[in-house]
Design an enzyme around this catalytic site. Sequence first.
Site, PDB file in Angstrom:
ATOM      1  N   ASP A   1       0.849  -1.180   0.000  1.00 36.11           N
ATOM      2  CA  ASP A   1       0.000   0.000   0.000  1.00 36.11           C
ATOM      3  C   ASP A   1       0.892   1.239   0.000  1.00 36.11           C
ATOM      4  OD1 ASP A   1      -2.497   1.329   0.097  1.00 36.11           O
ATOM      5  OD2 ASP A   1      -2.298   1.607   2.252  1.00 36.11           O
TER       6      ASP A   1
ATOM      7  N   ASP B   1      -0.205   5.024   1.077  1.00 34.37           N
ATOM      8  CA  ASP B   1      -0.399   5.887   2.244  1.00 34.37           C
ATOM      9  C   ASP B   1      -0.412   5.060   3.524  1.00 34.37           C
ATOM     10  OD1 ASP B   1      -0.805   8.577   1.050  1.00 34.37           O
ATOM     11  OD2 ASP B   1      -2.467   7.580   0.050  1.00 34.37           O
TER      12      ASP B   1
ATOM     13  N   LYS C   1      -9.710  -2.608  -2.794  1.00 36.86           N
ATOM     14  CA  LYS C   1      -9.519  -3.341  -1.546  1.00 36.86           C
ATOM     15  C   LYS C   1     -10.664  -3.062  -0.574  1.00 36.86           C
ATOM     16  CE  LYS C   1      -5.741  -1.136  -0.957  1.00 36.86           C
ATOM     17  NZ  LYS C   1      -4.571  -0.550  -0.291  1.00 36.86           N
TER      18      LYS C   1
END
Length: 259
Positions: A13, A15, A184
């Site tokens: 991922d 952030d 997601k």
Amino acid sequence: MAERKPIESWLTDMDGVLIHEGVPIPGAEEFLRRLRESGMPFLVLTNNSIYTRRDLQARLTRMGLEVPVDAIWTSALATAQFLDAQRPGGSAYVIGEAGLTTALHDVGYVLSDVSPDYVVLGETRTYSFEALTKAIRLINDGARFIATNPDHTGPSAEGALPATGSVAALITKATGRDPYFVGKPNPLMMRTGLNMIGAHSETSAMVGDRMDTDVLAGLEAGMETFLVLTGLTEPHEIDRFPFRPSAVVDSIADLVDRI
């Protein structure tokens, strides 16, 4: 638990794992450098559908993080690929930014508010009452409802912002129609990403900062999962979930030597 095969590809991922509020997290630059030098396939993921790959690459470069444009995978790209597979050459009424509209254009979709096949909801900083009203009426008239991701809020310097999941809930309340969320924790986003880089789930790892999206998506896609504690999920929250990551680490710096 059966012993897993060695990791041959990485998904991470963005952030909360590599960056936080526009600043690289210590260890992120070294982690990415090791990946590039290793030749391992890897992807940097984001549920945010606002930006194009090139936008995100430029943003990361300004922070000193070097990521090839083809190693960036967004919920907008996953959504466009999903719609292209479902209904090639279709049409969509889109609420979103350039990341989403560009992805749909690139797969040959026509953007239209006249009897579209789909209403596609993505992230934007300027949700319009007029646009939402149009979306509700089109869905009531038979358009299928797609949303890029289920995140209820997004971060900003001033605090939380309403995100796609919250706005989708408003549309659902008005129409009685639930959207299909592509991003997601839908493992579809992970599997399409793995396919794109020619990787296999049994030899891949997912690194994330959220149990409810990153870890869940990696788990359901069959990958090894690492939770970092530099983002949204706090240590005391982990045991609240009915599933666990393969490992919990303080930050991305702790995974550099795994490459």
